[in-house]
Design an enzyme around this catalytic site. Structure first.
Site, mmCIF file in Angstrom:
data_model
loop_
_atom_site.group_PDB
_atom_site.id
_atom_site.type_symbol
_atom_site.label_atom_id
_atom_site.label_comp_id
_atom_site.label_asym_id
_atom_site.label_seq_id
_atom_site.Cartn_x
_atom_site.Cartn_y
_atom_site.Cartn_z
ATOM 1 N N SER A 123 -17.707 53.698 64.237
ATOM 2 C CA SER A 123 -18.689 52.683 63.851
ATOM 3 C C SER A 123 -19.408 53.142 62.594
ATOM 4 O O SER A 123 -19.923 54.262 62.531
ATOM 5 C CB SER A 123 -19.693 52.485 64.989
ATOM 6 O OG SER A 123 -20.691 51.582 64.613
ATOM 7 N N GLY A 124 -19.444 52.291 61.581
ATOM 8 C CA GLY A 124 -20.082 52.633 60.311
ATOM 9 C C GLY A 124 -19.141 53.219 59.294
ATOM 10 O O GLY A 124 -19.553 53.579 58.197
ATOM 11 N N THR A 128 -14.960 46.853 59.084
ATOM 12 C CA THR A 128 -15.204 45.427 58.844
ATOM 13 C C THR A 128 -15.123 45.106 57.355
ATOM 14 O O THR A 128 -14.556 44.085 56.950
ATOM 15 C CB THR A 128 -16.572 45.027 59.410
ATOM 16 O OG1 THR A 128 -16.618 45.352 60.805
ATOM 17 C CG2 THR A 128 -16.821 43.544 59.236
ATOM 18 N N ASN A 173 -24.623 52.383 62.958
ATOM 19 C CA ASN A 173 -24.226 51.349 61.995
ATOM 20 C C ASN A 173 -25.091 50.114 62.201
ATOM 21 O O ASN A 173 -25.330 49.703 63.337
ATOM 22 C CB ASN A 173 -22.741 51.006 62.211
ATOM 23 C CG ASN A 173 -22.215 50.016 61.198
ATOM 24 O OD1 ASN A 173 -22.900 49.696 60.232
ATOM 25 N ND2 ASN A 173 -21.019 49.528 61.418
ATOM 26 N N SER A 176 -22.346 47.002 63.447
ATOM 27 C CA SER A 176 -21.236 47.567 64.205
ATOM 28 C C SER A 176 -20.511 46.471 64.986
ATOM 29 O O SER A 176 -21.138 45.672 65.694
ATOM 30 C CB SER A 176 -21.766 48.632 65.163
ATOM 31 O OG SER A 176 -20.729 49.128 65.973
ATOM 32 N N SER A 177 -19.182 46.433 64.856
ATOM 33 C CA SER A 177 -18.385 45.473 65.627
ATOM 34 C C SER A 177 -18.342 45.936 67.079
ATOM 35 O O SER A 177 -17.882 47.041 67.369
ATOM 36 C CB SER A 177 -16.959 45.397 65.071
ATOM 37 O OG SER A 177 -16.958 44.927 63.755
ATOM 38 N N GLY A 400 -12.676 52.607 66.750
ATOM 39 C CA GLY A 400 -12.030 53.911 66.675
ATOM 40 C C GLY A 400 -12.381 54.761 67.892
ATOM 41 O O GLY A 400 -13.134 54.345 68.778
ATOM 42 N N GLU A 402 -14.185 57.064 70.265
ATOM 43 C CA GLU A 402 -15.630 57.265 70.416
ATOM 44 C C GLU A 402 -15.906 58.431 71.339
ATOM 45 O O GLU A 402 -15.377 58.500 72.465
ATOM 46 C CB GLU A 402 -16.306 56.007 70.966
ATOM 47 C CG GLU A 402 -16.344 54.868 69.969
ATOM 48 C CD GLU A 402 -17.210 53.712 70.406
ATOM 49 O OE1 GLU A 402 -17.405 52.799 69.588
ATOM 50 O OE2 GLU A 402 -17.699 53.724 71.560
#
Length: 1050
Positions: A123-124, A128, A173, A176-177, A400, A402
């Protein structure tokens, strides 16, 4: 070329191939496959660091792209950059996300095959943004028709809508998605994007009801409150302040300075209008969003029987209104549970804990189904009505690997997904490598790598895997807990090499594993999961009573999402883990049918600062993204391979046999080329269509030799070309110069003839004018006379008098005499006017006194002419030289003038120093502090002085003054004194200039005589006859001439 020169050139090329490659060492290599130390993680990170510090954020591993988030604008995403990468061979330009997109697009168009681009990372890390850049690239570079413009815009604008409903601020992030997204972009046979389809995976619906500190709920909640407007919020029963809602305030960061919710709302609203959402769709959708906020604000209390009740029905009414359900039925469903027996239904009250669970379950279910409906609605707007066969490029923007301090059910699912994708990546890479080696006839060497299938089986194997065990524990009768699930895992998979719990670990390993934790050894490393909440999140049950309410909802969206058929199905719905496993299997089937491209995104630091490279964090991501494993697979055989045609085209200048043209087969040309530049047999292999180079250093040396050779060739080509060009230019210029000279000489000769003809006419005309200059003005003499006038006027400006005393004037020609006289008079008048205007009032008064002096003394007294250039003073005595007592005595009269004088007694003619002071009324003869004589102007009979140059004057007073006689005075400024005296007395006609002698009154009735004479020196004395003798000095010759000159000027 001679053999000696050829041998020298060959040695120089080989010498250059052994150069230091300083520039490459400074900015790193653009493909990790070309690293010498490809197995070293330190070398991998060093190359990544070098490129990052030079703002080179993209690096290849073969065809996989590694992207490091720069956290700043680099100016590398312009339209010109897109055009640069369009249609270019993959390795011809530096690594870029556009190269990945263009390569997938070109392969799709040429082979009519389907492709996908897998984008993964923390994330970050910029996943995206990478997917947005790829969509923008296709939108700009693909051929487009006006009718397909809408499809393209909808495809692009689906992103902000999905981000609003599926993204949230996390600790890592701001955007974040929180769901996985797979998007198919459909192209027709011309390569024009004509539609799309989106599949979402595992939205993090637990975030709807709970957020950790420092995190926020999904963006859409805050955007609606900040940008929805008063009218919309009033219809939804909402207030703009997010702190008022429990589901939005748990993270204590409802307002974030880095996020502009109001502006994002405008973007989302614009996207809705283009994606073809109707006003009713939006009204119903926002009603569901608002109902979630109202659900979170429902408060439960416990009655004396221990059952949950809702004391205030305000929020219930709003939820019922927005969901289209009767308030009483909704109230009962939130506080009671319907249990079905064999023959009857029993409604029993819920405890406080179960009521809270039911409320949160409704909020999660409603939001999840609404999100699914949203994706479906977007898909319906993207669908292409033309049913001919399409090719697609898929974009997979997935979470990704985690690893947090505390990892739960969500991290377990996400990491399981990454295990499957890593398995796919390695298998597809190995398969592609084997296929290429086999196709080229190169012997395949088995590659040692970690096969993570054993871990995937541990998680997903039927009846034996962790997901199956979790499902069994969820559905088995009796009290199932997270601890019992952990014990079941220890029993079933405890002996697996990649599984461990505190109970199964050795004493050293127990320190890092809690009593409720289990540890999995993933391909990317060891991850510890806490089993708390596993059963609840996997079950994710919605009580039947609540499901009935939602199935009967009058909200059109919910009526589509919750179908009545669900109530008829008595089977237990699949668990979240099973649903995720099935959807992941479906995704892998989709991906397996397509050609892959990969983008791995890396976050350089946790603070989101530009130019900061955190080695520890990046090493962690390199490990979890499996980049080293992928690099080892790519480098197991040959580091570089290239088609013969491309290799020969690029490096043919290094060998004289292949330069400038090779007419035989490309394979033979390459073979001759590599032998000439000194490749060793172990450094390369020749396949059927490609050359395979084993070591990166060999390729670098070849590239450096090519750079050197290129400069030499370019210099030679430039020299030859410039020589031909200059020769051609010289000949063209020479012919032009000859023609130009010929014509120019003719023009010059014509000009010279015309000039001489004109000069002759002018000379003749002026000679005739000179002859007739004294005759009346006519055509014959007007030019000559005009010239004479002009020259005289022009010369006159240098001879104009500078002041009124300058009498010089330029002598005019005879025909201009009258004009000259007029000009001279005008000039003199102008000088006089300027002189008069420049005179001050004080000077004017003194000059008026000079005029009086002239009227009195001019031509009558010697020395007058010499005094003309001496200006009069306002006084010859300063105020400090007059005794204060005198000033006090005559204070009633203003002092006008004062001068030192010598007074001669009337009887003995003794000389005494005195001061003569003139006031407006009288003249005073003063001795220090005593007034010796006051002569009123009214008593003044006359003033006498001689015609000689002496300074003696006699003031005659009337007989009324009984005590005093006439005053005999001597001073230096005789003209000034007499003038000021008579002007103050207003008796200019009383001045008498005598010759020889004069009579003065000694006392009443008694007179004396003053005799004036000239002599060699000036003296005043009493002669033998008792008279006052005044002797004036004689003027010298020079003084007499000067006086005569001054007289003439006057």
């Amino acid at each position: 070329m001679s053999p000696q020169r050829e041998e020298a050139r060959r040695e120089h090329i080989q010498l250059h191939m052994e150069g230091a490659l300083r520039a490459r060492d400074r900015v790193g290599v653009q493909d990790f496959v070309l690293l010498d130390a490809h197995t070293s993680e330190a070398a991998f990170l060093d190359n990544l660091r070098k490129r990052f510090h030079h703002n080179l954020i993209y690096t290849y591993i073969g065809t996989l792209l590694v992207s490091v988030n720069p956290y700043q604008e680099l100016g590398i995403y312009t339209v010109s950059q897109m055009e640069l990468y369009q249609g270019v061979n993959f390795f011809e330009l530096p690594p870029h996300v556009y190269a990945i997109a263009d390569n997938a697009y070109r392969m799709m168009c040429s082979e009519l095959s389907n492709h996908f681009i897998l984008i993964s990372g923390e994330s970050g890390a910029g996943k995206t943004e990478a997917s947005k850049k790829i969509l923008q690239y296709f939108a700009v570079t693909c051929p487009m028709t006006e009718s397909l413009q809408v499809a393209r815009d909808r495809l692009l604008l689906s992103n902000p809508v999905l981000e609003a409903f599926g993204n949230a601020k996390t600790l890592r992030n701001d955007n974040s998605s929180r769901f996985g997204k797979y998007m198919d972009i459909q192209f027709d046979f011309k390569g024009v994007p004509v539609g799309g389809h989106i599949i979402s995976y595992l939205i993090e619906k637990s975030r709807v009801v709970h957020q950790n500190t420092g995190e926020r709920n999904f963006h859409i909640f805050y955007q609606l409150l900040q940008g929805g407007g008063h009218e919309l919020l009033s219809r939804l029963g909402l207030e703009p302040d997010p702190q008022l809602y429990r589901y939005l305030s748990q993270g204590h960061c409802a307002r974030e300075s880095s996020i502009d919710d109001k502006n994002d709302w405008k973007t989302v609203s614009n996207a809705f209008s283009i994606i073809d959402f109707t006003e009713d769709d939006l009204e119903n959708l926002f009603g569901i969003i608002a109902s979630v906020l109202h659900l979170g604000n429902i408060r439960f209390e416990e009655n004396p029987q221990g059952c949950a009740i809702i004391p205030h029905s305000h929020e219930i009414k709003w939820v019922a209104k927005l969901l289209g359900a009767p308030p009483s039925i909704l109230l009962e469903a939130l506080t009671h549970r319907k249990i079905e027996a064999q023959t009857e239904e029993v409604v029993c009250p819920l405890t406080l804990a179960l009521a809270l669970y039911a409320r949160d379950a409704v909020a999660k279910a409603v939001y999840e189904r609404a999100f699914t409906w949203l994706v479906s609605k977007i898909n319906s707007s993207l669908v292409n009505k033309d049913f001919t066969k399409k090719t697609v490029i898929g974009l997979l923007d997935i979470y990704g690997f985690e690893v947090f301090d505390k990892n739960g059910f969500e991290q377990f699912c996400i990491n399981y997904c990454n295990e499957k994708l890593q398995q796919l990546l390695i298998e597809r890479t190995l398969k592609a490598e084997q296929a290429e080696y086999k196709l080229e006839g190169i012997e395949w060497e088995p590659i040692q790598y970690f096969n993570n299938k054993i871990i995937c089986d541990l998680v997903e194997e039927r009846h034996k895997g962790i997901i199956s065990i979790l499902d069994e524990e969820c559905i088995r009768p009796g009290p199932a807990t997270d601890l019992s699930f952990l014990e079941k895992l220890e029993e079933k998979v405890g002996r697996h090499a990649h599984f461990q719990t505190r109970k199964l670990a050795d004493p050293k390993g127990r320190k890092r594993i809690g009593w409720m934790d289990f540890c999995l050894f993933h391909y990317a490393g060891e991850v510890t999961y806490c089993t708390r909440g596993f059963l609840e999140k996997n079950n994710d049950l919605l009580y039947r009573h609540l499901k009935e309410v939602l199935c009967r909802s009058r909200n059109p969206i919910l009526s589509e999402c919750f179908l009545p058929a669900e109530l008829k199905n008595r089977r237990r719905p699949p668990t979240v883990g099973t649903q995720f496993k099935n959807s992941l299997s479906s995704l892998l089937e989709i991906l397996t049918a397509k050609e892959p491209s990969y983008i791995r995104c890396i976050k350089p630091n946790e603070q989101k600062e530009p130019s900061k490279f955190d080695d520890f964090l990046i090493r962690h991501q390199v490990k979890y993204l499996g980049l080293m494993e992928h690099l080892r697979v790519r480098r197991a055989g040959f580091a570089y391979r290239r088609k013969y045609e491309h290799f020969l085209q690029r490096y043919k200048s290094l060998c004289p046999d292949t330069w400038p043209h090779w007419h035989g087969p490309a394979a033979e040309g390459v073979e001759r080329l590599v032998k000439y530049i000194g490749y060793k047999p172990q450094e390369y292999k020749l396949g059927r269509t490609k050359i395979f180079i084993r070591f990166a250093r060999t390729l670098f040396a070849t590239e450096d030799a090519f750079e050197f050779s290129k400069h030499q060739l370019v210099a030679r080509i430039q020299a030859t070309y410039k020589g031909c060009q200059e020769r051609r230019t010289y000949l063209t210029k020479r012919q032009a110069a000859i023609r130009l000279e010929t014509n120019w000489r003719r023009v010059l000769a014509q000009k010279e003839a015309n000039r001489r003809k004109w000069a002759v006419g002018i000379i003749r005309k002026f000679i005739k004018g000179f002859i007739t200059r004294n005759k009346p003005l006519s055509a014959d003499n007007e030019d000559f006379i005009g010239l004479v006038q002009k020259n005289y006027i022009l010369n006159l400006r240098y001879h104009v008098p500078k002041n009124v005393l300058d009498k010089s004037w330029l002598r005019p020609p005879g025909i201009l005499q009258n004009v000259s006289d007029l000009l001279r008079a005008m000039c003199m008048r102008n000088l006089v006017r300027k002189y008069c205007r420049g005179i001050s009032a004080e000077k004017r008064a003194l000059m008026q006194q000079k005029v009086v002096t002239s009227a009195v003394f001019r031509g009558r007294k010697d020395g007058y002419v010499q005094s003309l250039h001496q200006p009069f003073a306002s006084s010859r005595i300063g105020d400090e030289d007059i005794n204060p007592k005198i000033v006090q005595l005559i204070s009633c009269e203003k002092i006008q003038y004062g001068i030192p004088v010598i007074k001669y007694d009337r009887k003995g003619f003794k000389a005494r120093q005195r001061q003569l002071i003139l006031t407006r009324k009288a003249a005073y003869v003063v001795e220090l502090a005593k007034i010796k004589q006051r002569i009123a102007y009214s008593a003044l009979r006359g003033v006498s002085t001689s015609s000689l140059s002496d300074g003696l004057l006699v003031l005659h007073v009337s007989g009324e003054d009984k005590q005093k006689g006439d005053a005999i005075l001597q001073c230096e400024h005789i003209f000034e004194v007499v003038t000021k005296l008579v002007m103050l007395a207003k008796k200019e006609n009383l001045v008498s200039v005598v010759q020889g002698s004069l009579q003065f009154s000694i006392s009443p009735g008694k007179e004396g005589t003053i005799v004036f004479d000239t002599g060699p020196e000036e003296q005043i004395y009493k002669d033998k006859n008792g008279q006052l003798a005044v002797v004036s000095g004689c003027l010298g010759k020079e003084e007499a001439e000067e006086a005569a000159l001054c007289e003439n000027r006057v």
